[in-house]
Design an enzyme around this catalytic site. Structure first.
Site, PDB file in Angstrom:
ATOM      1  N   HIS A 137      33.390  46.835  35.463  1.00  0.00           N
ATOM      2  CA  HIS A 137      33.943  47.430  37.137  1.00  0.00           C
ATOM      3  C   HIS A 137      34.516  48.227  36.805  1.00  0.00           C
ATOM      4  O   HIS A 137      36.352  49.501  37.731  1.00  0.00           O
ATOM      5  CB  HIS A 137      35.083  46.284  37.214  1.00  0.00           C
ATOM      6  CG  HIS A 137      34.614  45.207  37.176  1.00  0.00           C
ATOM      7  ND1 HIS A 137      35.571  43.758  38.133  1.00  0.00           N
ATOM      8  CD2 HIS A 137      33.441  44.905  38.335  1.00  0.00           C
ATOM      9  CE1 HIS A 137      35.057  43.112  38.236  1.00  0.00           C
ATOM     10  NE2 HIS A 137      33.783  43.683  38.495  1.00  0.00           N
ATOM     11  N   ASP A 141      26.613  45.737  36.228  1.00  0.00           N
ATOM     12  CA  ASP A 141      27.596  44.363  37.247  1.00  0.00           C
ATOM     13  C   ASP A 141      26.868  44.497  38.797  1.00  0.00           C
ATOM     14  O   ASP A 141      28.030  45.490  38.983  1.00  0.00           O
ATOM     15  CB  ASP A 141      28.985  44.427  36.525  1.00  0.00           C
ATOM     16  CG  ASP A 141      29.439  43.304  37.302  1.00  0.00           C
ATOM     17  OD1 ASP A 141      28.838  42.881  38.451  1.00  0.00           O
ATOM     18  OD2 ASP A 141      30.557  43.483  37.888  1.00  0.00           O
ATOM     19  N   GLU A 173      30.146  40.117  46.773  1.00  0.00           N
ATOM     20  CA  GLU A 173      31.153  38.566  45.306  1.00  0.00           C
ATOM     21  C   GLU A 173      32.508  39.507  44.775  1.00  0.00           C
ATOM     22  O   GLU A 173      32.905  38.919  44.708  1.00  0.00           O
ATOM     23  CB  GLU A 173      29.363  38.802  44.596  1.00  0.00           C
ATOM     24  CG  GLU A 173      29.784  38.082  43.747  1.00  0.00           C
ATOM     25  CD  GLU A 173      30.572  38.348  41.935  1.00  0.00           C
ATOM     26  OE1 GLU A 173      31.028  37.596  41.419  1.00  0.00           O
ATOM     27  OE2 GLU A 173      31.315  39.190  42.056  1.00  0.00           O
ATOM     28  N   GLU A 174      32.120  41.302  44.705  1.00  0.00           N
ATOM     29  CA  GLU A 174      33.137  41.710  43.720  1.00  0.00           C
ATOM     30  C   GLU A 174      34.392  41.204  45.228  1.00  0.00           C
ATOM     31  O   GLU A 174      35.678  41.140  44.407  1.00  0.00           O
ATOM     32  CB  GLU A 174      32.626  43.282  44.355  1.00  0.00           C
ATOM     33  CG  GLU A 174      31.830  43.448  43.217  1.00  0.00           C
ATOM     34  CD  GLU A 174      32.006  43.048  41.586  1.00  0.00           C
ATOM     35  OE1 GLU A 174      33.106  42.718  40.724  1.00  0.00           O
ATOM     36  OE2 GLU A 174      31.165  43.038  40.454  1.00  0.00           O
TER      37      GLU A 174
HETATM   38 ZN   LIG Z   1      29.386  40.575  38.814  1.00  0.00          ZN
END
Ligand SMILES: [Zn+2]
Ligand SMILES: *[C@@H]1O[C@H](CO)[C@@H](O)[C@H](O)[C@H]1NC(C)=O
Ligand SMILES: *[C@@H]1O[C@H](CO)[C@@H](O)[C@H](O)[C@H]1NC(C)=O
Ligand SMILES: *[C@@H]1O[C@H](CO)[C@@H](O)[C@H](O)[C@H]1NC(C)=O
Ligand SMILES: *[C@@H]1O[C@H](CO)[C@@H](O)[C@H](O)[C@H]1NC(C)=O
Ligand SMILES: *[C@@H]1O[C@H](CO)[C@@H](O)[C@H](O)[C@H]1NC(C)=O
Ligand SMILES: *[C@@H]1O[C@H](CO)[C@@H](O)[C@H](O)[C@H]1NC(C)=O
Ligand SMILES: *[C@@H]1O[C@H](CO)[C@@H](O)[C@H](O)[C@H]1NC(C)=O
Length: 507
Positions: A447, A292, A324-325
Site C-alpha cells: 500500500h 497488489d 477492492e481497496e
Molecule cells: Zn489486494
C-alpha cells in the site's frame, strides 16, 4: 519474448492519448498439445497449461501496467478507482480479452462506489498527541474541515446502542470502546447524538486500529482510532473525574463514483457449472499496486490468454473486481446482484490477490468445510497437493474477510485462494521455509508508492501463476469428486470469525 503486435490507446482525460503496447494473444503459435481432443482443440490439461506460463510474459505485462499507472500522475503512479490509471487498467484488461476473439464473452458491470481521501488529520487529547491515532477509512471531515474542540465524554458499554451515548456528548468528543458492533455503528450513534467527533479506543492493541467506517452514512462524524497505551491515561483521568479537553481535525472527502467490474466467461463449457476466479483491478491511492493486485490481475490475463489453446468441459469465468481497496466493493456488488439461479451456477470461487510479494511465503487460505460452504476445503487441499508435488513449503493463513472471496462465502459459494503476504512479518521459521528475510514484511511496499516494478518476485509469481493454471485446468476439465452446490445460505461460522472487510478492520 517478442514485442507487441497491436497496441492499445488509452484515453486520458485532458491529456493526449498514450500508446501502450498490448501483448498480442495472436502470438499463439498453433500448438497442438498431446491429450484427448474435444472438438478441434484438446481438452485442457493442467501440465500443458502450466507449461505455457512464463515469467517474461508476466513481467512484460507488469511493465505495461506500470506505464498505465503513470497516466494518473507521472510522479505518483496509482490505479485507485476513479483515476486515469484505473481507467487505463480497465481498458487494458478489456482489450486484452477482446483480442482473444470469441473464446470469451466479456461484460462490464458498472456500480456505484465510494472513494475516501484523507488529506490531513490531527488529534490532541489533553496535552498529548496520541502516537497511535489514525482516522478511519471513509471518515467524513470534521465540521467545515476545521478543528473542533470539546471535552472527552466516555460512552457507556461499547456504544452499540444509541442510549449508550450520554446527552453530554453533544458538541463534544465521544470516547468509545472497541468491540461488539462495527465502527460505523458507533460513529453513526455518536452523530445522531450530536458529537463533534469520535475516538474509538482499543484496549487490545497498542498500535491503534487500521479501521474503516464502511458504507457511508449521513450521520457519521469524524472518527479516529487509538491504541491501549494512549487510551489508558485518558480513561484514568476521566475515572478520577478530571476533564480532558480534545481537539480533533480531519480534512477528508468521501466521493460517490461509478466504476466497473470486468467479467469474461468462456463461450465453451457447461454454462451451468462454472469455475470462477478473480483478482482486483484497482490499487490504493498511495501507489501503483504492481504486486497488489497487479500481480493477480496479470496472472488471470495470462491464464485466460493461454487457456484459449484448449477446450473446456466446464465454463470458466474470470472476474476483475474494482473498488477492492475501498472495502471489497466490486466483488460484493457482483455476488449480491446474482439471482439465486445464477449463484448456483458458480461451483467455486478462487481469489488471487498478491501473487508475487518480494519477501514472499506461499500462503493458502485456511478455508475449511467446517466454517465455510462445502467444497472450500477440497479447494484448499488442491493447493496443498500441488505445493507438495512441487516440493515447496506452504503456510495457512486466516480466511477472515481480507479479500474478494468474502462476498462469495457469505452467499454460500465455496471458495479459497492463495497469497504471498502483505504487511505481516516473516518469521524465522518462514525464512527457513521460503528464503527471504525474517523480521521484515512479506511485502515491504504494501500500500505504498514503492509497490512498483521492483516489488515483485518473479520466481514466486511464476510458481503461483502455474498453480492458478492448475486450479483452472482441474475444474475446467471436471468437477468429479467436488461437492455439488447446495443452497446459498450464509456461512454463519465464517461470519462469526470475520473482523476485516478488505485490508481494514470494520469491527
Ligand atoms: Zn489486494
Ligand atoms: C497432458 O499433456 C501432457 C503433455 O503436455 C501429456 O503428457 C499428458 O498425458 C496429458 N494428460 C492428460 C490427462 O491428458
Ligand atoms: C469443445 O468441445 C465441445 C464439446 O465436445 C465441442 O462441441 C466444441 O466444438 C469444442 N470446441 C473447440 C474450439 O474445440
Ligand atoms: C467496458 O469497459 C471497458 C473499460 O472501461 C471499455 O473499454 C469498453 O468499451 C466497455 N465496453 C462496453 C461494451 O461498454
Ligand atoms: C484451520 O481452520 C480450522 C477451523 O475452521 C481450525 O480448526 C484449524 O486449526 C485451522 N488450521 C490452521 C493451520 O490454521
Ligand atoms: C522447506 O522448509 C524446510 C524447513 O522447514 C527447509 O529445510 C527446506 O529447504 C524448505 N524447502 C524448500 C523447497 O525451500
Ligand atoms: C525471488 O525469490 C527467490 C527464492 O527465494 C530468490 O532466489 C530470488 O533472489 C528472488 N528474486 C528477487 C528479485 O528478489
Ligand atoms: C459435502 O459434500 C460431500 C461430497 O459431495 C458430501 O458427502 C457431504 O454430505 C457434503 N456435506 C454437507 C454438509 O453438505
Amino acid at each position: 519474448m517478442r514485442a507487441s503486435i497491436s497496441s492499445l490507446s488509452v484515453l486520458v482525460t485532458g491529456v493526449s492519448a498514450l500508446q501502450i503496447p498490448l501483448l498480442s494473444s495472436s502470438e499463439q503459435a498453433p500448438v497442438q498439445p498431446a491429450g484427448d481432443y474435444h472438438g478441434e482443440k484438446p481438452l485442457v490439461n493442467s501440465s500443458a497449461l502450466q507449461d505455457l506460463i512464463s515469467g517474461d510474459k508476466l513481467f512484460a505485462r507488469a511493465e505495461q501496467l506500470y506505464e498505465i499507472a503513470k497516466l494518473s500522475q507521472e510522479k505518483w503512479p496509482t490505479r485507485v478507482i476513479g483515476s486515469a490509471g484505473h481507467d487505463g487498467t480497465l481498458s487494458y484488461i478489456y482489450e486484452t480479452i477482446l483480442a482473444l476473439g470469441n473464446y470469451y464473452e466479456i461484460s462490464n458491470q458498472s456500480f456505484p462506489a465510494v472513494s475516501g481521501n484523507i488529506y490531513e488529520s490531527r488529534l490532541v487529547l489533553g496535552d498529548e498527541v496520541p502516537k497511535s491515532a489514525s482516522p478511519f477509512g471513509l471518515t467524513p471531515p470534521t465540521r467545515n474541515k476545521e478543528p473542533v474542540h470539546g471535552t472527552v465524554i466516555l460512552v457507556n458499554n461499547e456504544g452499540c446502542e444509541l442510549g449508550d451515548f450520554p446527552s453530554s456528548v453533544k458538541g463534544n468528543i465521544a470516547f468509545v470502546k472497541r468491540g461488539t458492533c462495527p465502527f460505523g455503528t458507533k460513529s453513526e450513534h455518536a452523530g445522531v447524538r450530536g458529537a463533534a467527533a469520535v475516538v474509538v479506543y482499543d484496549l487490545g492493541s497498542k498500535d491503534g486500529i487500521g479501521g474503516t467506517l464502511g458504507t457511508p452514512s449521513p450521520n457519521h462524524v469524524a472518527t479516529f482510532g487509538i491504541g491501549s497505551e494512549d487510551a489508558k491515561p485518558i480513561l484514568k483521568k476521566i475515572k478520577n473525574k478530571n476533564y480532558v479537553d480534545a481537539i480533533a481535525y480531519i480534512d477528508a472527502e468521501v466521493k460517490q463514483i461509478a466504476t466497473t467490474n470486468i467479467i469474461a466467461q468462456t463461450t465453451f463449457g457447461d454454462p451451468d457449472n462454472c469455475v470462477m476466479l478473480g483478482a482486483h483491478s484497482d490499487s490504493v491511492a498511495e501507489g501503483p499496486g504492481i504486486n497488489d493486485d497487479g500481480s493477480g490481475s496479470i496472472s488471470l490475463l495470462e491464464v485466460a490468454s493461454q487457456l484459449t489453446k484448449f477446450n473446456v468441459s466446464n465454463c470458466v469465468r474470470f472476474g476483475w473486481w474494482a473498488g477492492e481497496e475501498e472495502g471489497l466493493l466490486g466483488s460484493d456488488y457482483y455476488v449480491a446482484s446474482l439471482p439465486e439461479v445464477e449463484n448456483k451456477k458458480i461451483r467455486l470461487f478462487m481469489d488471487y490477490d498478491m501473487m508475487a510479494s518480494p519477501n514472499f511465503a506461499y500462503q493458502i487460505y485456511n478455508a475449511t468445510n467446517a466454517a465455510n460452504p462445502n467444497g472450500s476445503e477440497e479447494l484448499r487441499d488442491l493447493y496443498i497437493d500441488w505445493y507438495n508435488d512441487q516440493e515447496l513449503n506452504y503456510t495457512f493463513i486466516p480466511f477472515d474477510g481480507r479479500s474478494d472471496y468474502d462476498g462469495f462465502i457469505r452467499h454460500g459459494i465455496p471458495g479459497g485462494g492463495i497469497a504471498t503476504g502483505a504487511e505481516g512479518v516473516k518469521t524465522k521459521e518462514e525464512a527457513e521455509q521460503f528464503g527471504g528475510k525474517a523480521g521484515d514484511w512479506y511485502d515491504p511496499c504494501y500500500h505504498q508508492l514503492c509497490d512498483d516494478l521492483s516489488n515483485v518476485n518473479v520466481t514466486a509469481w511464476v510458481v503461483n501463476t502455474k498453480l492458478i493454471a492448475h486450479s483452472v485446468a482441474t475444474y475446467a476439465r471436471s468437477f468429479k469428486g467436488f461437492p455439488e452446490r447446495t443452497d446459498s445460505v450464509a456461512a454463519t461460522e465464517y461470519t462469526k470469525g470475520v473482523k476485516y472487510h478488505g485490508s481494514k478492520m470494520f469491527i
